[in-house]
Design an enzyme around this catalytic site. Structure first.
Site, PDB file in Angstrom:
ATOM      1  N   GLY A 163      52.685   1.120  -6.216  1.00 15.37           N
ATOM      2  CA  GLY A 163      51.642   1.788  -6.977  1.00 15.37           C
ATOM      3  C   GLY A 163      51.643   3.289  -6.820  1.00 15.37           C
ATOM      4  O   GLY A 163      52.259   3.854  -5.914  1.00 15.37           O
ATOM      5  N   VAL A 185      48.742   6.668  -7.200  1.00 18.98           N
ATOM      6  CA  VAL A 185      47.305   6.943  -7.211  1.00 18.98           C
ATOM      7  C   VAL A 185      47.061   8.367  -7.668  1.00 18.98           C
ATOM      8  O   VAL A 185      47.737   9.304  -7.216  1.00 18.98           O
ATOM      9  CB  VAL A 185      46.676   6.716  -5.815  1.00 18.98           C
ATOM     10  N   GLY A 223      54.946   1.797  -2.382  1.00 23.81           N
ATOM     11  CA  GLY A 223      56.063   1.037  -2.896  1.00 23.81           C
ATOM     12  C   GLY A 223      55.863   0.560  -4.311  1.00 23.81           C
ATOM     13  O   GLY A 223      56.748   0.675  -5.158  1.00 23.81           O
ATOM     14  N   GLY A 278      48.898  10.199  -4.318  1.00 23.56           N
ATOM     15  CA  GLY A 278      49.582   9.286  -3.423  1.00 23.56           C
ATOM     16  C   GLY A 278      50.487   8.347  -4.182  1.00 23.56           C
ATOM     17  O   GLY A 278      50.313   8.115  -5.372  1.00 23.56           O
ATOM     18  N   ASP A 335      46.607  -6.812   5.020  1.00 19.77           N
ATOM     19  CA  ASP A 335      47.362  -5.587   5.346  1.00 19.77           C
ATOM     20  C   ASP A 335      46.418  -4.581   5.996  1.00 19.77           C
ATOM     21  O   ASP A 335      46.382  -3.406   5.612  1.00 19.77           O
ATOM     22  CB  ASP A 335      47.996  -5.001   4.094  1.00 19.77           C
ATOM     23  N   LYS A 376      44.372   3.983  -9.731  1.00 20.37           N
ATOM     24  CA  LYS A 376      45.631   3.387  -9.290  1.00 20.37           C
ATOM     25  C   LYS A 376      46.313   2.690 -10.464  1.00 20.37           C
ATOM     26  O   LYS A 376      45.673   2.007 -11.259  1.00 20.37           O
ATOM     27  CB  LYS A 376      45.385   2.369  -8.172  1.00 20.37           C
TER      28      LYS A 376
END
Length: 970
Positions: free
Chosen positions: A102, A104, A100, A97, A214, A121
């Protein structure tokens, strides 16, 4: 960083989350004609693109335009240079993944006898801006402090070879909560039951002073077993009042407005206001709405950012009953699809959500933060009540409403109960008097509860309504309100003052606790209706404060009076009184009485707690500590070991008390010279500390110091120095560089540095300690003396004997001022160092007289098993060897080993030094076989040391001397 840089970073983050084909349009909209701003953002995007491409080993020829115009292999695999490499113990397997800021990866643990898959991460390449770096490190610290069944578990962290920090989390295989519920066709009630697990995770984070900021379906996964996992604290914030990571700014320096998802953001987030608990409540309200209705609360397109913002800030949410029928531009029969996913028809759905559930969600979605639920727990409680068919708080709990809900839940029971009403009324007068006392107690309990909850009310002039007050602020607010609002309720005021005093004690704020508890005692003494047992509790709490403040005599008086008052009426309270009294007496140098009181407490607790549990364990631990203070180290081991066994069974190695008891056992073993036994218990204490304390902690620093002492006695100086350096670092973080606690750590470290022959650094660290103690308020003469003693030794080893003698004279003078025993270990060691200075200055006969006197005094005043006694024999052997009196040196070294090995073991520093000295002496005496025997015993121990270790080097020199002597005789 300037405000322009902040603005550019905010736009950059959203640009990275925008599809490459849409970036140009996005930048046009966001930069609003500001050419300089757009140029800055494009430059940062270009930098990231180049950095990610160079991570693959390519040149910098590709541009932002080519990256945005086509899906290159490099763009698809940016950061994949890490694949196959190690990050800590984890082998990077694949990228899974990228957002914006980071990226993963999936990682797998290597070099272990078990399999572990983690999500790793890192910051994206090229984003090495200070703010991004700081925010990532903050996320890592936040995750490390959180541990909850519904949070992805933090596992490890570190820094990659390219300088980017990383952290590893539990790898969660799952789907977003909305998709998972639809896939499994969960009814509305089941969805809300799952939602309660989300609330539990968020509430837990709030109790640790962390707001998520978030919350959205993509950050709430449900795994294959149906368990919720809350993810991504990348924009989380620390609430005001938390000092764990204080750096002068409790909020992220990255915009609170842009580092979120607009559809789930609270109005204050989009308006750039301060973001706290109410924002998380709002986001949970959006998530609950979406789980129930299958759509967002506002009828706007998710892609229309301006429309979303306008709706969130100004529009009223659409009702749950009609939201589910909102049309979709893609699917014509979307309402049927949503209803089918909830296994319900439209009429049944509307009946289900009408009324309470709609009001609950609407309250969570209120535009003004103060109109929402005050806490996530309050929101969850209302949902739980709705699920149970109970009255919910959002309605106001009118009597008719509550009765109606009760009848709905208990129709049959109400019918039968109606028949019995007349009989009930006839008998109620006969039992009413029995309930009056219980009613009064309930009223008091209710008043206390309401009062405590009111402390969190921030609707006061000048208060920020969306921030949790700090602990100290709450306590100060509570004390002030108790004194004003409960002026005409003395017993309730005493209750609250005792509670507040106890909280201050638990936070080690003893100076603030004392006046509160004294006032509570006065109020209870003045009331004829005060409960004697509750009064005894208040007195015991005050005595606890006084013990912590070293006011032992008054504490003992209070406890004896309280014991007389309890007088066998309550065994538990009586045992607690005896336990604290025993501790106070032990600290007040009345050890025999203290031991008797502690033993009484142990006996009483054994009668209460069968099998023995935490009460017995705590009393045994206090008994052991009291025996240790009296110098009865051998006797202290049995109760403390029993306490530790109980705690191991109870807490499974994850409780701070078990670490404390293990460390106390280690201290007793240190004093008995059983250093090899002490090391593993100190290591156990440290392992437990690392589990139970999320960050730097005083106990961990203490236990590291104890371990360092044990290791230094075993001459494992490198390990000792590492432990002591960590302890020094922890104390500096906790107390500041000028704190006496840092000075104590400096004393311990400088001592070990001299053992490892790092004399220049030892001098520097010792001088740091001296400066701290000279400028610190309070009584620090003992520690100043220790610092000066260490400095003298470091100077001596640098051939600065005159300076060393000045510092040593000052140290010895201080020791003689504060030590009650003229033959204490500190004084005798300082006297021994005088002899060492004489040796360096060539005054060997004076040194011998000094060592002979030291030995004679030690033999006269120390028990035969005292660990320092072998030192005195070894020191005298050393000077006799230098004087050429080898026969006497042999006797001295042999005696050091005879009395030392049974007490301090084969691996202790003094044992090893005595063996080296004896081997050297035997070589001089021509007894090669005996010398080889000593060297063989010595080399078995030192072979595990680094080749540069002083003792190993000396052993090699003696071996070479012996071999040379044997060659010359042939």
């Amino acid at each position: 960083m300037s405000s322009r840089e902040h603005e550019a970073l905010n736009i950059l983050r959203d640009a990275l989350d925008t599809a490459p084909s849409e970036r140009a349009r996005f930048l046009t909209e966001r930069c609003q004609g500001d050419a300089a701003l757009r140029t800055r953002v494009e430059a940062m995007l270009q930098r990231i693109a180049v950095a990610e491409l160079s991570g693959e080993g390519d040149d910098d020829s590709e541009t932002l335009d080519t990256l945005g115009g086509r899906k290159s292999s490099h763009d698809a695999k940016s950061d994949d240079a890490l694949t196959g490499t190690l990050l800590g113990p984890f082998r990077v397997a694949e990228q899974i993944g990228r957002g914006g800021m980071g990226v993963v990866f999936r990682g797998e643990r290597e070099s272990a006898d078990f399999t572990q898959v983690v999500a790793i991460k890192l910051i994206r390449r090229g984003l090495d801006f200070d703010d991004v770096h700081a925010r990532f490190l903050r996320e890592r610290r936040i995750l490390a402090r959180l541990s909850h069944r519904n949070l992805a578990r933090f596992i490890d962290g570190g820094v990659a070879a390219d300088g980017r920090p990383w952290f590893a989390l539990e790898f969660v295989r799952g789907e977003s909560i909305t998709r998972w519920c639809d896939k499994h066709l969960l009814p509305v009630r089941a969805r809300l039951e799952l939602f309660l697990d989300v609330c539990a995770a968020v509430q837990y984070a709030h109790t640790r002073l962390v707001v998520h900021r978030d919350l959205k379906p993509g950050n709430v996964l449900v795994d294959d077993e149906g368990h919720v996992r809350l993810l991504d604290f990348g924009v989380a914030g620390l609430l005001v009042g938390d000092g764990d990571y204080a750096d002068g700014n409790a909020h992220s320096t990255i915009s609170e407005r842009r580092a979120i998802t607009p559809e789930y953001a609270a109005p204050e987030q989009l308006l750039g206001g301060i973001v706290g608990i109410p924002a998380d409540v709002y986001a949970l309200g959006v998530l609950a709405y979406e789980l129930v209705a299958g759509v967002l609360p506002y009828s706007t397109s998710r892609g229309d950012l301006d429309a979303v913002k306008q709706s969130v800030i100004a529009a009223s949410p659409q009702g749950l009953a009609s939201g589910i029928t909102r049309p979709d531009s893609v699917t014509s029969n979307i309402t049927d699809t949503r209803l089918a996913a909830r296994r319900v028809g439209l009429k049944a759905y509307r009946r289900l959500v009408h009324g309470d559930l709609t009001r609950i969600v609407e309250k969570a979605l209120a535009k003004e933060p103060e109109r929402r639920y005050e806490t996530v727990q309050a929101f969850a409680d209302d949902i739980s009540r709705w699920l149970a068919g109970a009255p919910v708080h959002v309605t106001g709990n009118r009597l008719g409403y509550r009765v109606g809900k009760f009848v709905q839940r208990n129709r049959l029971a109400v019918a039968f109960a109606s028949i019995a009403i007349v009989l009930l009324l006839a008998g109620i007068g006969g039992v009413l008097w029995k309930s009056r006392e219980a009613l009064r107690e309930a009223e008091r309990a209710g008043a206390v509860k309401s009062f405590l909850l009111s402390l969190f009310d921030n609707n006061i002039p000048g208060a920020a309504t969306d921030q949790v007050p700090s602990t100290r602020e709450l306590l100060a607010r509570g004390v002030e309100r108790v004194q004003v609002e409960m002026l005409d309720q003395p017993l309730l005021r005493a209750d609250m003052l005792t509670t507040l005093g106890r909280i201050h004690n638990q936070l080690t704020l003893y100076d603030a606790a004392e006046p509160l508890l004294r006032q509570a005692v006065v109020l209870e003494n003045a009331s004829a209706s005060a409960d004697p047992l509750q009064h005894a509790d208040t007195v015991r709490e005050l005595a606890q404060t006084l013990v912590e403040k070293s006011q032992y005599a008054e504490a003992e008086t209070l406890l004896r009076a309280a014991l007389a008052q309890v007088g066998g009426r309550d065994v538990m309270r009586e045992a607690q009184m005896h336990q604290l009294l025993g501790t106070a007496l032990g600290l007040d140098n009345h050890a025999d009485e203290g031991v008797r009181e502690c033993m009484t407490a142990v006996d009483l607790f054994r009668g209460i707690e069968k099998p023995p549990g935490k009460l017995v364990a705590a009393a045994l631990a206090d008994l052991g500590s009291t025996l240790t203070r009296d110098g009865k180290f051998e006797q202290s081991l049995a109760p403390q070991r029993e306490a530790l066994e109980i705690m191991r069974h109870l807490y499974k190695g994850a409780h701070a008390d078990s670490a404390l008891v293990a460390s106390n056992i280690g201290v007793a073993l240190l004093n008995l010279g059983r250093f090899e036994e002490a090391v593993p218990v100190f290591e156990e204490a440290i392992a437990v500390d690392r589990k139970v304390f999320a960050g730097p902690h005083q106990r961990l620093a203490i236990h590291l110091s104890n371990l360092g002492a044990a290791l230094s006695f075993l001459y494992r100086v490198d390990e000792a120095a590492a432990a002591l350096r960590e302890g020094l670092e922890i104390r500096t973080k906790l107390y500041g560089a000028t704190s006496p606690e840092v000075g104590k750590a400096a004393v311990n470290l400088s001592n070990v540095l001299t053992l490892s022959e790092q004399y220049a650094e030892a001098e520097k660290v010792a001088r740091m300690g001296i400066a701290i103690f000279q400028n610190a308020p309070g009584e620090w003469r003992v520690w100043s003396a220790r610092s000066k003693h260490n400095l003298a030794y470091a100077l001596l080893k640098q051939n600065r004997g005159r300076e060393a003698r000045v510092e040593l004279d000052a140290a010895l003078a201080l020791f003689r001022q504060v030590e009650k025993d003229p033959y204490s270990m500190a004084i005798m060691d300082a006297r021994a160092l005088i002899g060492e200075i004489d040796i360096v200055e060539g005054h060997l006969e004076e040194a011998r007289r000094q060592f002979e006197k030291n030995l004679a005094d030690s033999l006269a005043h120390l028990p035969a098993n005292k660990p320092r006694l072998p030192n005195r024999h070894q020191e005298l052997g050393k000077v006799n060897f230098l004087l050429g009196d080898y026969a006497q040196a042999q006797r001295n070294y042999s005696e050091s080993l005879r009395v030392g090995v049974p007490v301090i073991g084969e691996r202790s520093r003094i044992t090893l030094m005595s063996r080296i000295g004896l081997a050297q002496t035997l070589v001089k005496l021509g007894d090669a076989d005996a010398a080889r025997e000593q060297l063989t015993l010595l080399e078995r121990v030192v072979q595990g040391m680094p080749e540069t270790a002083p003792l190993r080097r000396q052993a090699s020199e003696v071996r070479a001397s012996l071999d040379k002597s044997a060659t010359s005789t042939r």
